[in-house]
Enzyme design. Structure first.
Site, PDB file in Angstrom:
ATOM      1  N   ASN A  10       0.872  -1.179   0.000  1.00 14.54           N
ATOM      2  CA  ASN A  10       0.000   0.000   0.000  1.00 14.54           C
ATOM      3  C   ASN A  10       0.905   1.225   0.000  1.00 14.54           C
ATOM      4  O   ASN A  10       1.473   1.578   1.034  1.00 14.54           O
ATOM      5  CB  ASN A  10      -0.887  -0.037   1.252  1.00 14.54           C
ATOM      6  CG  ASN A  10      -1.709   1.224   1.430  1.00 14.54           C
ATOM      7  OD1 ASN A  10      -1.783   2.054   0.525  1.00 14.54           O
ATOM      8  ND2 ASN A  10      -2.312   1.370   2.598  1.00 14.54           N
ATOM      9  N   LYS A  12       0.106   4.246  -0.340  1.00 17.39           N
ATOM     10  CA  LYS A  12      -0.526   5.465   0.201  1.00 17.39           C
ATOM     11  C   LYS A  12      -0.251   6.644  -0.746  1.00 17.39           C
ATOM     12  O   LYS A  12      -0.192   6.433  -1.947  1.00 17.39           O
ATOM     13  CB  LYS A  12      -0.048   5.715   1.635  1.00 17.39           C
ATOM     14  CG  LYS A  12      -0.201   4.460   2.491  1.00 17.39           C
ATOM     15  CD  LYS A  12      -0.011   4.698   3.957  1.00 17.39           C
ATOM     16  CE  LYS A  12      -0.191   3.363   4.692  1.00 17.39           C
ATOM     17  NZ  LYS A  12      -0.145   3.525   6.137  1.00 17.39           N
ATOM     18  N   HIS A  96      -9.543   1.270   4.649  1.00 17.35           N
ATOM     19  CA  HIS A  96      -8.302   1.480   5.409  1.00 17.35           C
ATOM     20  C   HIS A  96      -8.582   2.474   6.539  1.00 17.35           C
ATOM     21  O   HIS A  96      -9.375   3.411   6.361  1.00 17.35           O
ATOM     22  CB  HIS A  96      -7.215   2.018   4.480  1.00 17.35           C
ATOM     23  CG  HIS A  96      -5.866   2.020   5.111  1.00 17.35           C
ATOM     24  ND1 HIS A  96      -5.488   2.978   6.024  1.00 17.35           N
ATOM     25  CD2 HIS A  96      -4.824   1.171   5.012  1.00 17.35           C
ATOM     26  CE1 HIS A  96      -4.261   2.716   6.434  1.00 17.35           C
ATOM     27  NE2 HIS A  96      -3.834   1.618   5.835  1.00 17.35           N
ATOM     28  N   GLU A  98      -6.986   4.901   7.554  1.00 20.54           N
ATOM     29  CA  GLU A  98      -6.724   6.296   7.192  1.00 20.54           C
ATOM     30  C   GLU A  98      -7.902   6.890   6.417  1.00 20.54           C
ATOM     31  O   GLU A  98      -8.138   8.095   6.474  1.00 20.54           O
ATOM     32  CB  GLU A  98      -5.409   6.391   6.394  1.00 20.54           C
ATOM     33  CG  GLU A  98      -4.217   6.180   7.317  1.00 20.54           C
ATOM     34  CD  GLU A  98      -2.961   5.661   6.649  1.00 20.54           C
ATOM     35  OE1 GLU A  98      -2.867   5.667   5.416  1.00 20.54           O
ATOM     36  OE2 GLU A  98      -2.064   5.221   7.394  1.00 20.54           O
ATOM     37  N   GLU A 166      -5.423  -4.630  10.662  1.00 27.97           N
ATOM     38  CA  GLU A 166      -4.410  -3.590  10.823  1.00 27.97           C
ATOM     39  C   GLU A 166      -4.695  -2.777  12.078  1.00 27.97           C
ATOM     40  O   GLU A 166      -5.476  -1.811  12.037  1.00 27.97           O
ATOM     41  CB  GLU A 166      -4.438  -2.640   9.616  1.00 27.97           C
ATOM     42  CG  GLU A 166      -4.127  -3.303   8.298  1.00 27.97           C
ATOM     43  CD  GLU A 166      -3.552  -2.296   7.314  1.00 27.97           C
ATOM     44  OE1 GLU A 166      -2.441  -2.536   6.846  1.00 27.97           O
ATOM     45  OE2 GLU A 166      -4.175  -1.258   7.072  1.00 27.97           O
ATOM     46  N   GLY A 172       2.520   2.549  10.711  1.00 25.36           N
ATOM     47  CA  GLY A 172       3.514   3.615  10.569  1.00 25.36           C
ATOM     48  C   GLY A 172       4.244   3.980  11.844  1.00 25.36           C
ATOM     49  O   GLY A 172       4.923   5.002  11.899  1.00 25.36           O
ATOM     50  N   SER A 211       3.309  -1.817  10.299  1.00 27.29           N
ATOM     51  CA  SER A 211       4.750  -1.879  10.574  1.00 27.29           C
ATOM     52  C   SER A 211       5.381  -3.230  10.256  1.00 27.29           C
ATOM     53  O   SER A 211       6.288  -3.678  10.964  1.00 27.29           O
ATOM     54  CB  SER A 211       5.040  -1.473  12.022  1.00 27.29           C
ATOM     55  OG  SER A 211       4.699  -0.109  12.225  1.00 27.29           O
TER      56      SER A 211
HETATM   57  P1  PGA Z   1       2.823   0.538   7.542  1.00 27.73           P
HETATM   58  O1  PGA Z   1       1.357   0.720   6.908  1.00 27.73           O
HETATM   59  O2  PGA Z   1       3.352  -0.783   7.022  1.00 27.73           O
HETATM   60  O3  PGA Z   1       3.600   1.716   7.024  1.00 27.73           O
HETATM   61  O4  PGA Z   1       2.672   0.528   9.008  1.00 27.73           O
HETATM   62  C1  PGA Z   1       0.486  -0.365   6.756  1.00 27.73           C
HETATM   63  C2  PGA Z   1      -0.830   0.086   6.210  1.00 27.73           C
HETATM   64  O5  PGA Z   1      -1.322   1.157   6.608  1.00 27.73           O
HETATM   65  O6  PGA Z   1      -1.419  -0.593   5.350  1.00 27.73           O
END
Ligand code: PGA
Length: 251
Positions: A10, A12, A96, A98, A166, A172, A211
């Site tokens: 992903n 983003k 997601h 976000e 998640e 992140g 992460s």
């Molecule tokens: P990250 O993001 O691996 O940077 O923690 C995962 C995600 O939001 O899908």
């Protein structure tokens, strides 16, 4: 039989046309060393067409990070599932955290987007996960069950859907649950899916996201009921994504 794992990147709101070199590096490595997994990269919308053309015939699939519920119309700034499919996307990430937090997406909206995506022939990755406060209150399993019940549309199957667990506090941040914690949540999701979908749920892929990095991937990917990963930051670098694919337990 365990499902074929899925490692999904992903990106983003990161990347640029020049990041095509990262995709090319992933494709070259996977063509030399055929992975025992599906590998998917979800770049921002404007890169999908170019990336799909570049990846045609390779082991890498290209997906999107969102879609609208409608096939077309007056929805400024949105992108429809049929257009994504037309541009070569085969998957779309939905719900997601976000988007739930930053765009007010509800379970109902995620469900409607899922139906739209399937209608265009896209497979969907539906994201679930608790906040730090919810985890500390011991509500993780309830939150995930509520999100699953509300966001998974009728018609979900192992063939058209993967679920990504998640935890919001792990995205992140460099923090992750232990493999045992992940296995507990995935086992819970699996049981809920089996009671809703029956035997098909046994092969529906459950991804962990938050992460995932080359140095923790092996432990996470070996956990019970983990069938792959949804990778954010580490998917931007070809070497890191390839290291995560390599960390999958031998089939
Ligand atoms: P990250 O993001 O691996 O940077 O923690 C995962 C995600 O939001 O899908």
């Amino acid at each position: 039989m365990a499902p074929r794992p899925l490692i999904a990147g992903n990106w983003k709101m990161n990347g640029s046309l020049s990041a095509l070199t990262q995709l090319e590096q992933v494709m070259a490595a996977l063509s030399a060393d055929e992975p025992e997994a599906d590998v998917l990269i979800c770049p921002p919308f404007p890169l999908i067409d170019r990336f799909s053309h570049a990846a045609a015939g390779s082991a890498v699939q290209i997906g999107a990070q969102d879609c609208h519920t409608a096939a077309s119309g007056a929805h400024t700034g949105d992108v429809s599932a049929p257009l994504l499919a037309d541009c070569g996307a085969t998957w779309v990430i939905l719900g997601h955290s976000e988007r739930r937090a930053g765009h007010g997406e509800t379970n109902e909206l995620v469900k409607a987007k899922q139906a739209a995506a399937w209608g265009a022939g896209l497979k969907t990755i539906v994201c679930l996960g608790e906040s730090e406060a919810e985890r500390s209150q011991g509500r993780t399993l309830d939150i995930v069950a509520w999100q699953l019940a509300g966001s998974l549309a009728e018609g979900a199957s192992a063939g058209n859907t993967a679920i990504a667990y998640e935890p919001i506090w792990a995205i992140g941040t460099g923090k992750t649950p232990t493999p045992a914690d992940i296995a507990e949540v995935h086992g819970h999701i699996r049981r809920l899916l089996v009671s809703r979908l029956g035997a098909d749920a046994v092969t529906l892929r459950l991804l962990y996201g938050g992460s995932v990095k080359p140095d923790n991937a092996a432990g996470i990917l070996a956990a019970q009921d983990v069938n792959g990963a949804l990778v954010g930051g580490a998917s931007l670098k070809a070497d890191d994504l390839l290291a995560i694919v390599k960390a999958l337990p031998a089939g």
